[in-house]
Design a protein around this motif. Structure first.
Motif, short mmCIF file in Angstrom:
data_model
loop_
_atom_site.label_atom_id
_atom_site.label_comp_id
_atom_site.label_asym_id
_atom_site.label_seq_id
_atom_site.Cartn_x
_atom_site.Cartn_y
_atom_site.Cartn_z
N ARG A 1 0.80 -1.22 0.00
CA ARG A 1 0.00 0.00 0.00
C ARG A 1 0.84 1.28 0.00
NH1 ARG A 1 -5.59 1.35 2.66
NH2 ARG A 1 -5.55 3.58 2.28
N TYR A 2 1.81 1.36 0.86
CA TYR A 2 2.53 2.61 1.03
C TYR A 2 3.87 2.68 0.28
CZ TYR A 2 -0.94 3.44 4.58
OH TYR A 2 -2.13 3.61 5.23
N LYS A 3 4.50 1.56 0.06
CA LYS A 3 5.78 1.54 -0.66
C LYS A 3 5.62 1.12 -2.11
CE LYS A 3 8.36 2.95 2.63
NZ LYS A 3 9.06 4.21 2.54
N GLU A 4 4.38 0.87 -2.53
CA GLU A 4 4.04 0.50 -3.91
C GLU A 4 4.86 -0.69 -4.39
OE1 GLU A 4 4.35 4.11 -6.14
OE2 GLU A 4 2.62 4.99 -5.14
N MET B 1 0.60 -8.56 -16.27
CA MET B 1 -0.48 -7.76 -16.86
C MET B 1 0.10 -6.82 -17.90
SD MET B 1 -2.72 -6.46 -13.66
CE MET B 1 -3.51 -7.54 -12.52
N THR B 2 -0.75 -6.43 -18.85
CA THR B 2 -0.32 -5.42 -19.81
C THR B 2 -0.28 -4.07 -19.11
OG1 THR B 2 -2.59 -4.95 -20.52
CG2 THR B 2 -1.41 -6.69 -21.71
N GLU B 3 0.36 -3.10 -19.76
CA GLU B 3 0.46 -1.75 -19.18
C GLU B 3 -0.93 -1.17 -18.93
OE1 GLU B 3 2.99 0.33 -18.20
OE2 GLU B 3 4.34 -1.39 -18.39
N ALA B 4 -1.85 -1.40 -19.87
CA ALA B 4 -3.21 -0.87 -19.73
C ALA B 4 -3.92 -1.51 -18.54
CB ALA B 4 -4.01 -1.11 -21.00
N PHE C 1 -5.83 -1.18 -13.04
CA PHE C 1 -5.75 -1.79 -11.71
C PHE C 1 -5.41 -0.73 -10.66
CE2 PHE C 1 -3.64 -4.49 -8.50
CZ PHE C 1 -4.55 -5.54 -8.42
N LEU C 2 -4.43 0.13 -10.98
CA LEU C 2 -4.00 1.16 -10.04
C LEU C 2 -5.00 2.30 -9.95
CD1 LEU C 2 -0.21 1.25 -10.94
CD2 LEU C 2 -1.29 0.20 -8.95
N ARG D 1 -7.71 1.58 -7.66
CA ARG D 1 -7.19 1.45 -6.30
C ARG D 1 -7.38 0.05 -5.71
NH1 ARG D 1 -6.58 6.77 -3.45
NH2 ARG D 1 -6.15 5.29 -1.84
N TYR D 2 -7.17 -0.97 -6.55
CA TYR D 2 -7.27 -2.34 -6.05
C TYR D 2 -6.19 -2.69 -5.03
CZ TYR D 2 -10.93 -3.37 -9.40
OH TYR D 2 -12.10 -3.38 -10.11
N PRO D 3 -4.94 -2.29 -5.24
CA PRO D 3 -3.95 -2.64 -4.23
C PRO D 3 -4.24 -1.92 -2.94
CG PRO D 3 -2.83 -1.90 -6.22
CD PRO D 3 -4.28 -1.66 -6.38
#
Length: 51
Positions: A23-26, A37-40, A45-46, A49-51
């Protein structure tokens, strides 16, 4: 009984550290399948805000 409690505390610490890193350190490399996963897909996904 004390061994069980110590084991549970260690597990809580490990999962807490993993969650904090994601969550905080990505540290998305810790997520299963994120690197494939592909870039898209990663961007979507990001953005959602799934992570």
């Amino acid at each position: 009984m004390i061994g069980l409690i110590v084991t549970l505390i260690i597990m809580v610490i490990i999962f807490g550290l993993l969650g904090w890193a994601i969550r905080y350190k990505e540290a998305y490399f810790l997520l299963s399948g994120f690197a494939t996963m592909t870039e898209a897909e990663q961007k979507e996904f990001l953005e959602n805000r799934y992570p």
